[in-house]
Design a protein around this motif. Structure first.
Motif: not given
Ligand code: FE
Length: 189
Positions: A10-15, A23-29
């Motif tokens: 769910q977190d990865v889908t949201r980002v 960079e934004t995606i990888v930090a969140a993942v």
């Protein structure tokens, strides 16, 4: 039981819904992956097994638009990958045991040379690969007698991506598609 994995998905889908910036995606993942591999008991037994002579790559989830996938890698003692790349971002978290990764650079001549010393990934630790940074490595289970399991999230349906293995002696590059070890699609929701 599977709640930590559901939360990562769910977190990865949201980002990914709100950003296309790597960079934004990888930090969140990475942040989600740290929580996932700190937790125990959520990975169903069938995804903790080596099902063939080689290490196993069990698909746990693939985004319907193939923007990311989540895979459990299971290694018998001392099993090792070929030298390979990914061509998309990847976030790797160690769930069980320890793995050693050696990164490589590909010189303009095509020669493959080691990039820094080998890195050990221990239970709960997280690392990344990226075609924008270091994308070529070899990975092995560090243990002589224990299974190792790592959870990987990649920025594509990784089992279907054309990527490459490298011959260390000659630098020769060979395209491959990793596919998955699953005989059926997972339904662990
Ligand atoms: Fe890899």
């Amino acid at each position: 039981m599977h709640q930590p994995l559901r939360e990562l998905v769910q977190d990865v889908t949201r980002v990914i819904d709100r950003s296309s910036d790597e960079e934004t995606i990888v930090a969140a993942v990475k942040s989600s992956m740290r929580k996932l591999v700190a937790a125990n008991g959520w990975l169903p037994e069938e995804f903790t097994r080596c099902t063939g002579p080689s290490y196993s790559q069990h698909l746990l989830y693939c985004d319907p638009l193939e923007r990311f996938s989540v895979v459990s890698f299971v290694w018998r003692p001392q099993q090792c990958t070929p030298v390979h790349d990914h061509t998309v971002w990847g976030v790797i978290g160690q769930l069980v045991g320890e793995e050693v990764s050696q990164s490589y650079d590909r010189l303009p001549s095509g020669k493959i040379v080691a990039h820094g010393p080998p890195e050990v990934l221990r239970k709960g630790e997280v690392t990344t690969v990226s075609p924008r940074e270091i994308d070529i490595h070899v990975v092995r289970n560090a243990s002589r007698d224990e299974t190792a399991i790592s959870i990987h999230t990649y920025g594509a349906n990784i089992g279907r991506v054309n990527r490459n293995t490298y011959d260390l002696a000659t630098g020769e590059r060979t395209t491959f598609v990793s596919s998955y070890s699953n005989s059926v699609l997972p339904n662990i929701w």
